[in-house]
Design a protein around this motif. Sequence first.
Motif, mmCIF file in Angstrom:
data_model
loop_
_atom_site.group_PDB
_atom_site.id
_atom_site.type_symbol
_atom_site.label_atom_id
_atom_site.label_comp_id
_atom_site.label_asym_id
_atom_site.label_seq_id
_atom_site.Cartn_x
_atom_site.Cartn_y
_atom_site.Cartn_z
ATOM 1 N N GLY A 145 42.870 46.651 35.044
ATOM 2 C CA GLY A 145 42.932 45.650 36.164
ATOM 3 C C GLY A 145 41.615 45.337 36.408
ATOM 4 N N SER A 146 41.384 44.053 36.595
ATOM 5 C CA SER A 146 40.170 43.594 37.201
ATOM 6 C C SER A 146 40.159 43.188 38.489
ATOM 7 N N GLY A 147 40.973 43.568 39.290
ATOM 8 C CA GLY A 147 41.071 43.168 40.689
ATOM 9 C C GLY A 147 39.785 43.970 41.407
ATOM 10 N N PRO A 148 39.802 43.696 42.756
ATOM 11 C CA PRO A 148 38.812 44.432 43.503
ATOM 12 C C PRO A 148 38.454 45.804 43.134
ATOM 13 N N GLU A 188 42.719 43.551 31.393
ATOM 14 C CA GLU A 188 43.346 43.034 32.223
ATOM 15 C C GLU A 188 44.694 42.100 31.525
#
Length: 139
Positions: free
Chosen positions: A109-112, A132
């Motif tokens: 996952g490339s969220g925050p 991602e």
Amino acid sequence: MSYSTHGYIVNNVTLPINASHEEAFAIAKKKLSSLGISANGCEFSIYKRSVDARKKNDIKFVYSVLVSGDMPDVPQDRLKNIGVSSYSYTEPTFKKGEEELNNGVVVVGSGPCGLFAALLLAENGYKPTLIERGGSVSE
């Protein structure tokens, strides 16, 4: 290296919308001096600012001012009477691992949170693989 900040938050400093931050700081300094706290040499910053538009002809900003520095402790009951609260912040510290990893590190996952985890790993000498499942970059 970590650091700590201690101080007070002076709440409900109400000023006209054209007033400067320095005016809010002056009011906060007065409130603290009424408690016997000298804020000389302390750092002042805006902790929160909101708009009070309940009266259409008299719109105001309501500030909470953070005053940090070397100041004495005051009992909470005295602080509450004039809308002041104590403030304490310590930067979190991270303990680095000592062991060699047999396999690579994968961050999903490339969220925050994923980006931050990958950054911390890279800064500490690991080579994370960030995956991602979102759409392709070309799309």
